[in-house]
Design a protein around this motif. Structure first.
Motif, PDB file in Angstrom:
ATOM      1  N   GLU A 190     -22.613   1.712 -15.139  1.00 36.23           N
ATOM      2  CA  GLU A 190     -23.617   2.757 -15.334  1.00 36.23           C
ATOM      3  C   GLU A 190     -23.277   3.669 -16.495  1.00 36.23           C
ATOM      4  O   GLU A 190     -23.562   4.862 -16.461  1.00 36.23           O
ATOM      5  CB  GLU A 190     -23.821   3.543 -14.039  1.00 36.23           C
ATOM      6  CG  GLU A 190     -24.287   2.666 -12.899  1.00 36.23           C
ATOM      7  CD  GLU A 190     -24.364   3.401 -11.585  1.00 36.23           C
ATOM      8  OE1 GLU A 190     -24.121   4.618 -11.546  1.00 36.23           O
ATOM      9  OE2 GLU A 190     -24.671   2.739 -10.598  1.00 36.23           O
ATOM     10  N   GLY A 191     -22.635   3.110 -17.536  1.00 40.33           N
ATOM     11  CA  GLY A 191     -22.360   3.862 -18.749  1.00 40.33           C
ATOM     12  C   GLY A 191     -21.297   4.928 -18.604  1.00 40.33           C
ATOM     13  O   GLY A 191     -21.153   5.789 -19.449  1.00 40.33           O
ATOM     14  N   ASP A 192     -20.539   4.903 -17.550  1.00 36.87           N
ATOM     15  CA  ASP A 192     -19.500   5.911 -17.313  1.00 36.87           C
ATOM     16  C   ASP A 192     -18.419   5.766 -18.389  1.00 36.87           C
ATOM     17  O   ASP A 192     -17.687   4.796 -18.406  1.00 36.87           O
ATOM     18  CB  ASP A 192     -18.889   5.714 -15.926  1.00 36.87           C
ATOM     19  CG  ASP A 192     -18.096   6.920 -15.472  1.00 36.87           C
ATOM     20  OD1 ASP A 192     -17.708   7.716 -16.323  1.00 36.87           O
ATOM     21  OD2 ASP A 192     -17.881   7.033 -14.272  1.00 36.87           O
ATOM     22  N   ASP A 193     -18.358   6.747 -19.282  1.00 41.46           N
ATOM     23  CA  ASP A 193     -17.369   6.659 -20.363  1.00 41.46           C
ATOM     24  C   ASP A 193     -16.103   7.453 -20.057  1.00 41.46           C
ATOM     25  O   ASP A 193     -15.207   7.538 -20.867  1.00 41.46           O
ATOM     26  CB  ASP A 193     -17.967   7.087 -21.700  1.00 41.46           C
ATOM     27  CG  ASP A 193     -18.440   8.534 -21.686  1.00 41.46           C
ATOM     28  OD1 ASP A 193     -18.186   9.269 -20.715  1.00 41.46           O
ATOM     29  OD2 ASP A 193     -19.082   8.943 -22.671  1.00 41.46           O
ATOM     30  N   PHE A 194     -16.022   8.071 -18.889  1.00 41.64           N
ATOM     31  CA  PHE A 194     -14.838   8.755 -18.406  1.00 41.64           C
ATOM     32  C   PHE A 194     -14.409   9.930 -19.276  1.00 41.64           C
ATOM     33  O   PHE A 194     -13.271  10.285 -19.306  1.00 41.64           O
ATOM     34  CB  PHE A 194     -13.665   7.786 -18.217  1.00 41.64           C
ATOM     35  CG  PHE A 194     -14.002   6.659 -17.311  1.00 41.64           C
ATOM     36  CD1 PHE A 194     -14.154   6.883 -15.956  1.00 41.64           C
ATOM     37  CD2 PHE A 194     -14.194   5.383 -17.793  1.00 41.64           C
ATOM     38  CE1 PHE A 194     -14.484   5.846 -15.104  1.00 41.64           C
ATOM     39  CE2 PHE A 194     -14.511   4.348 -16.942  1.00 41.64           C
ATOM     40  CZ  PHE A 194     -14.660   4.577 -15.604  1.00 41.64           C
TER      41      PHE A 194
ATOM     42  N   ALA B 219     -13.316   2.911  -8.482  1.00 42.25           N
ATOM     43  CA  ALA B 219     -14.652   2.447  -8.081  1.00 42.25           C
ATOM     44  C   ALA B 219     -15.255   1.532  -9.137  1.00 42.25           C
ATOM     45  O   ALA B 219     -15.837   0.489  -8.809  1.00 42.25           O
ATOM     46  CB  ALA B 219     -15.571   3.639  -7.825  1.00 42.25           C
ATOM     47  N   ASN B 220     -15.105   1.890 -10.394  1.00 44.90           N
ATOM     48  CA  ASN B 220     -15.659   1.062 -11.460  1.00 44.90           C
ATOM     49  C   ASN B 220     -14.920  -0.265 -11.591  1.00 44.90           C
ATOM     50  O   ASN B 220     -15.542  -1.301 -11.813  1.00 44.90           O
ATOM     51  CB  ASN B 220     -15.666   1.815 -12.785  1.00 44.90           C
ATOM     52  CG  ASN B 220     -16.827   2.767 -12.893  1.00 44.90           C
ATOM     53  OD1 ASN B 220     -17.966   2.403 -12.632  1.00 44.90           O
ATOM     54  ND2 ASN B 220     -16.549   4.003 -13.260  1.00 44.90           N
ATOM     55  N   LEU B 221     -13.605  -0.243 -11.440  1.00 44.12           N
ATOM     56  CA  LEU B 221     -12.859  -1.501 -11.503  1.00 44.12           C
ATOM     57  C   LEU B 221     -13.213  -2.406 -10.321  1.00 44.12           C
ATOM     58  O   LEU B 221     -13.325  -3.626 -10.486  1.00 44.12           O
ATOM     59  CB  LEU B 221     -11.360  -1.231 -11.541  1.00 44.12           C
ATOM     60  CG  LEU B 221     -10.821  -0.674 -12.850  1.00 44.12           C
ATOM     61  CD1 LEU B 221      -9.345  -0.330 -12.713  1.00 44.12           C
ATOM     62  CD2 LEU B 221     -11.040  -1.647 -13.997  1.00 44.12           C
ATOM     63  N   SER B 222     -13.412  -1.805  -9.162  1.00 47.27           N
ATOM     64  CA  SER B 222     -13.816  -2.595  -7.992  1.00 47.27           C
ATOM     65  C   SER B 222     -15.194  -3.215  -8.206  1.00 47.27           C
ATOM     66  O   SER B 222     -15.413  -4.384  -7.888  1.00 47.27           O
ATOM     67  CB  SER B 222     -13.825  -1.720  -6.739  1.00 47.27           C
ATOM     68  OG  SER B 222     -12.515  -1.328  -6.419  1.00 47.27           O
ATOM     69  N   ALA B 223     -16.116  -2.428  -8.758  1.00 42.26           N
ATOM     70  CA  ALA B 223     -17.468  -2.935  -9.025  1.00 42.26           C
ATOM     71  C   ALA B 223     -17.427  -4.052 -10.063  1.00 42.26           C
ATOM     72  O   ALA B 223     -18.116  -5.073  -9.919  1.00 42.26           O
ATOM     73  CB  ALA B 223     -18.378  -1.802  -9.492  1.00 42.26           C
TER      74      ALA B 223
END
Length: 71
Positions: free
Chosen positions: A66-70, A28-32
């Motif tokens: 959104e700051g998602d550091d996984f 999702a983050n790579l798509s965004a």
């Protein structure tokens, strides 16, 4: 199209996401991020600019995801 240099990160990223059980989040983050780059030539230019530090680029990407550091 992905660059050859960028391809060296694909397998380690996939393996890390798989190991942490976060493949959906990473996807999702790579798509965004991909969509943001398509919509903003300025963003693409900034990310490809060798004069801009990796830290600054990371900050921008974290804001976009959104700051998602996984962790």
């Amino acid at each position: 199209m992905a660059s050859i240099a960028g391809l060296r990160y694909v397998i380690p990223l996939f393996e890390l996401a798989r190991d942490k059980n976060i493949l959906d989040r990473v996807d999702a983050n790579l798509s965004a991020l991909s969509e943001a780059i398509k919509e903003s030539p300025e963003l693409e230019s900034m990310l490809l600019n060798p004069r801009i530090s990796a830290g600054k680029k990371k900050d921008v990407i974290l804001k976009l995801t959104e700051g998602d550091d996984f962790e």
